[in-house]
Design an enzyme around this catalytic site. Structure first.
Site, PDB file in Angstrom:
ATOM      1  N   CYS A 117      28.766  -5.766  19.891  1.00 37.19           N
ATOM      2  CA  CYS A 117      28.614  -6.248  21.274  1.00 37.19           C
ATOM      3  C   CYS A 117      27.547  -5.450  22.020  1.00 37.19           C
ATOM      4  CB  CYS A 117      29.917  -6.176  22.043  1.00 37.19           C
ATOM      5  SG  CYS A 117      29.720  -6.827  23.709  1.00 37.19           S
ATOM      6  N   LYS A 153      31.730  -8.288  12.101  1.00 41.78           N
ATOM      7  CA  LYS A 153      30.771  -9.075  12.898  1.00 41.78           C
ATOM      8  C   LYS A 153      29.533  -8.257  13.215  1.00 41.78           C
ATOM      9  CE  LYS A 153      30.153 -12.230  16.656  1.00 41.78           C
ATOM     10  NZ  LYS A 153      30.815 -13.078  17.621  1.00 41.78           N
TER      11      LYS A 153
HETATM   12  C1  LIG Z   1      30.299 -15.571  27.328  1.00 44.40           C
HETATM   13  C2  LIG Z   1      30.291 -15.000  25.931  1.00 44.40           C
HETATM   14  C3  LIG Z   1      31.215 -14.023  25.591  1.00 44.40           C
HETATM   15  C4  LIG Z   1      31.233 -13.472  24.297  1.00 44.40           C
HETATM   16  N1  LIG Z   1      32.171 -12.537  23.963  1.00 44.40           N
HETATM   17  C5  LIG Z   1      32.243 -12.057  22.696  1.00 44.40           C
HETATM   18  C6  LIG Z   1      33.284 -11.178  22.305  1.00 44.40           C
HETATM   19  O1  LIG Z   1      34.187 -10.814  23.082  1.00 44.40           O
HETATM   20  N2  LIG Z   1      33.291 -10.720  21.015  1.00 44.40           N
HETATM   21  C7  LIG Z   1      32.353 -11.112  20.085  1.00 44.40           C
HETATM   22  O2  LIG Z   1      32.410 -10.672  18.939  1.00 44.40           O
HETATM   23  N3  LIG Z   1      31.362 -11.978  20.435  1.00 44.40           N
HETATM   24  C8  LIG Z   1      31.297 -12.462  21.699  1.00 44.40           C
HETATM   25  N4  LIG Z   1      30.310 -13.369  22.038  1.00 44.40           N
HETATM   26  C9  LIG Z   1      29.332 -13.780  21.019  1.00 44.40           C
HETATM   27  C10 LIG Z   1      29.731 -15.104  20.329  1.00 44.40           C
HETATM   28  O3  LIG Z   1      30.953 -14.960  19.639  1.00 44.40           O
HETATM   29  C11 LIG Z   1      28.633 -15.548  19.324  1.00 44.40           C
HETATM   30  O4  LIG Z   1      28.474 -14.563  18.339  1.00 44.40           O
HETATM   31  C12 LIG Z   1      27.284 -15.800  20.010  1.00 44.40           C
HETATM   32  O5  LIG Z   1      27.470 -16.394  21.283  1.00 44.40           O
HETATM   33  C13 LIG Z   1      26.360 -16.684  19.178  1.00 44.40           C
HETATM   34  O6  LIG Z   1      26.902 -17.963  18.966  1.00 44.40           O
HETATM   35  P1  LIG Z   1      26.522 -19.251  19.901  1.00 44.40           P
HETATM   36  O7  LIG Z   1      25.049 -19.317  19.991  1.00 44.40           O
HETATM   37  O8  LIG Z   1      27.168 -20.411  19.196  1.00 44.40           O
HETATM   38  O9  LIG Z   1      27.157 -19.000  21.248  1.00 44.40           O
HETATM   39  C14 LIG Z   1      30.277 -13.925  23.333  1.00 44.40           C
HETATM   40  C15 LIG Z   1      29.350 -14.910  23.690  1.00 44.40           C
HETATM   41  C16 LIG Z   1      29.342 -15.459  24.958  1.00 44.40           C
HETATM   42  C17 LIG Z   1      28.333 -16.542  25.302  1.00 44.40           C
END
Ligand SMILES: Cc1cc2nc3c(=O)[nH]c(=O)nc-3n(C[C@H](O)[C@H](O)[C@H](O)COP(=O)(O)O)c2cc1C
Length: 292
Positions: A117, A153
């Protein structure tokens, strides 16, 4: 899993009701909870998520009820009839292990370890960019997981993501999740200020897809364990691209903003359509096919 789509962590919280809706109404094959930390944490003030034209930028700052304040949710989730991935974070190896131990007692179907993160000073990034630190966290968490599969991750910001994936595999990871968000920033030129309260955030959605595809492609060549590929998947064709890069399953996060909670169903239907058109009967036929 009924299909290869997985709700990405952090998108729709830790609440049993909403997670169940993502499966029943949205059509997801599995769901990942928002990352759970050692104690209650508010996260950053708003604005914490913005859409900027080609994706999202967020700095929610890992808000969490803390594992000690989730009994009601765990109780409700016990009755689930769908695969549940619990995500954990910590500020130290010990904290990661402690949260994983407590979460493992609740018997999720897998535990995802968020060593990636970018949104808090003290959490994550430091682990996911270093082979040694990643290995230390994954080894410590693995000891607490028992029979529950562990997913590491990863961050696309590691200098060599393939080497990080190998360290995690060596340390006992059963699968790799790639990718988390990419650090970024937006400035409101009229206000002459950063858009997010936290100034910096994580970019997700369509803009990060080529970054994510490259990471999945490299990780596929480096490890034997399966990959949960994500980052910018917004259509069935995007999902097929990840499978061809080597992903076993595909994560969907920001697409729920663009296409609603039914994004999973829609993406599955589009994948099937592409498969029919291309006379592909199973994803196995095309998994990793881009590697030649
Ligand atoms: C608002 C938001 C909150 C997120 N919170 C977390 C989290 O708590 N833990 C985590 O591993 N990834 C978190 N992510 C990352 C997502 O799980 C993912 O890896 C990332 O958004 C890429 O995928 P996408 O393009 O489909 O959104 C978050 C993403 C967003 C947009």
């Amino acid at each position: 899993m009924k299909n290869p789509t997985v709700l990405a962590s952090g998108i729709l919280g830790t609440g049993a009701g909403l997670l169940e809706r993502v499966v029943k109404e949205g059509g997801a094959g599995a769901v990942t909870m928002k990352s759970i930390g050692p104690e209650e944490r508010l996260g950053h003030p708003n604005p914490s998520v913005v859409e900027w034209g080609h994706g999202l930028l967020n700095a929610v700052g890992l808000p969490s009820p803390g594992f000690g304040n989730m009994e009601e949710e765990w109780l409700a989730l016990k009755k689930r009839d769908f695969p549940l991935i619990a995500s954990v974070y910590g500020a130290s190896v010990e904290e990661f292990a402690l949260v994983a131990e407590k979460v493992a007692e609740k018997k999720p179907d897998a535990i995802e370890v968020n060593i990636s993160c970018p949104n808090t000073k003290e959490h994550g990034q430091i682990f996911g960019v270093s082979e040694e630190a990643s290995q230390e966290v994954i080894s410590a968490v693995k000891k607490k997981c028992g029979q529950i599969p562990l997913i590491a991750k990863l961050t696309p910001q590691a200098y060599n993501i393939a080497a990080i994936a190998q360290s995690c595999e060596k340390a006992g990871a059963d699968a790799i999740c790639a990718i988390n968000t990419v650090a970024g920033m937006c400035i409101d030129i009229d206000a002459r200020k950063p858009v997010l309260y936290n100034k910096f955030g994580g970019v997700s959605g369509p803009a990060v897809k080529p970054v994510a595809i490259k990471c999945v492609y490299q990780v596929f060549e480096a490890v034997k364990i399966p990959i949960l590929g994500m980052g910018g998947i917004n259509s069935g064709r995007d999902a097929i691209e990840f499978i061809q890069a080597g992903a076993a399953t595909v994560g969907i996060g920001s697409a729920t903003f663009y296409r609603g909670i039914g994004a999973f169903k829609k993406i599955c239907a589009e994948m099937e359509e592409w498969m029919k058109e291309n006379k592909v009967e199973s994803l196995e036929e095309i998994r990793g096919v881009a590697h030649g």
